[in-house]
Design an enzyme around this catalytic site. Structure first.
Site, mmCIF file in Angstrom:
data_model
loop_
_atom_site.group_PDB
_atom_site.id
_atom_site.type_symbol
_atom_site.label_atom_id
_atom_site.label_comp_id
_atom_site.label_asym_id
_atom_site.label_seq_id
_atom_site.Cartn_x
_atom_site.Cartn_y
_atom_site.Cartn_z
ATOM 1 N N GLY A 11 28.079 45.642 40.238
ATOM 2 C CA GLY A 11 26.899 45.298 41.026
ATOM 3 C C GLY A 11 26.454 46.402 41.957
ATOM 4 N N ASN A 12 27.393 47.300 42.357
ATOM 5 C CA ASN A 12 27.029 48.395 43.258
ATOM 6 C C ASN A 12 26.056 49.365 42.607
ATOM 7 O OD1 ASN A 12 29.422 49.042 41.619
ATOM 8 N ND2 ASN A 12 29.303 51.046 42.589
ATOM 9 N N LYS A 120 33.782 29.187 42.299
ATOM 10 C CA LYS A 120 33.133 30.489 42.402
ATOM 11 C C LYS A 120 32.001 30.440 43.419
ATOM 12 C CE LYS A 120 31.846 34.691 41.167
ATOM 13 N NZ LYS A 120 32.666 35.868 41.474
ATOM 14 N N LYS A 203 31.504 38.801 34.585
ATOM 15 C CA LYS A 203 30.781 39.824 33.812
ATOM 16 C C LYS A 203 31.719 40.772 33.087
ATOM 17 C CE LYS A 203 30.236 42.714 37.917
ATOM 18 N NZ LYS A 203 31.371 43.593 37.580
ATOM 19 N N LYS A 265 38.615 43.126 36.146
ATOM 20 C CA LYS A 265 38.414 44.379 35.416
ATOM 21 C C LYS A 265 39.671 44.746 34.627
ATOM 22 C CE LYS A 265 35.042 46.078 38.750
ATOM 23 N NZ LYS A 265 34.753 44.712 39.222
#
Length: 304
Positions: A11-12, A120, A203, A265
């Site tokens: 998102g960054n 979430k 994601k 991740k």
């Protein structure tokens, strides 16, 4: 011809350094991110891009909530679809011709336990009175240290339903943007029809699933640090370089990676390589070219 790569942008890469999601700031951030991606395209690699959309969805939710007395709020899956198209347009403009965006659906199980106990958090913090008002619209809200925040399910992604379209476009020579924000979550009804659900899909896990579906050789997870770390935030952090799936699983199980940040991740990298991917890389966006060459980043390989 170069390799087929899937690059998962954090998102960054979509907002200003201070987290601002103002349109001009988003446009500038995407253009900077695509400068690094273009390096790989110019080297002849074929690229699929996925991206985060948390700040953008948060803005849409805020608009929903502020205007709830005037116009009906749109469901969360609609917000996901809208942000996929918006961010995809910014990426296409930044990269130039032969780029396509696929508004992508991700199949989830309606019986996933996440729907019974949503955890979430999404959107901004509100007062208790405001949260109670939104609960009357069928939403689930919980109290956090900074106030009340909406929570939704984060079910396991089962299938990227539009992976075939992504593959067809890639085979035709397009760079493809797909599965933004994890994809639009949908469930299959008993008669076979698909319907959207109020949920958020991780994601990075969706990126790993898409990477296998489109036969990518390498999954690159771009974040804001050059390596995954052991002891991150402690007195003696140590970067992880080349590592096998069994070795990384041991570290993951020992709790070295935070659930809300590096954990997904690492899990995505493990799943991709264990399912047959050649290699997964975790690194910062400016380092993706060097990381693809194996010179930097956390390099996850199958091992023994």
């Amino acid at each position: 011809m170069g390799e087929r790569l899937l690059i998962a942008l954090g998102g960054n890469a979509m907002t200003a350094p201070d987290g601002s999601a103002a349109p001009d700031h988003q446009r500038a951030a995407v253009e900077e991110a695509m400068r690094h991606v273009r390096t790989l395209l110019e080297a002849g690699h074929r690229v699929i891009l996925t991206h985060g959309n948390g700040p953008q969805v948060g803005n849409l939710l805020l608009k929903n909530q502020l205007a709830a007395a005037v116009v009906p709020p749109v469901p969360l899956d609609w917000c996901g679809a809208q942000t996929q198209a918006t961010i995809g347009t910014l990426i296409m403009n930044a990269l130039g011709p032969r780029v396509a965006t696929v508004v992508t659906r991700t199949l989830v199980d309606p019986a996933d336990p996440g729907f019974a106990e949503p955890v979430k958090p999404i959107g901004r913090y509100f007062t208790e009175d405001e949260a109670r008002r939104f609960e009357k619209l069928g939403q689930t809200w919980r109290r956090f240290t900074r106030g009340w925040r909406r929570v939704v399910a984060s079910p396991e992604p089962l299938e990227i339903l539009d992976a075939g379209a992504v593959t067809t476009l890639m085979d035709a020579g397009f760079t493809v943007v797909a599965a933004g924000g994890g994809g639009v979550p949908v469930v299959r009804q008993p008669g076979g029809a698909l319907t959207g659900v109020e949920a958020v899909i991780d994601k990075d896990l969706a990126a790993a699933l898409l990477a296998r579906a489109v036969r990518a050789k390498v999954l690159i997870i771009a974040t804001d640090v050059p390596h995954a770390m052991i002891g991150y935030g402690g007195p003696d952090p140590r970067p992880i370089g080349r590592i096998s799936v069994p070795e990384l699983r041991v570290l993951h199980a020992a709790g070295h990676f935070a659930g809300g940040s590096m954990g997904p991740k690492v899990e995505a990298a493990l799943r991709f390589v264990a399912a047959g991917g050649e290699r997964a890389v975790i690194t910062s966006l400016p380092e993706i070219a060097a990381a693809l060459d194996g010179d930097v980043g956390t390099q996850v390989e199958k091992g023994q």
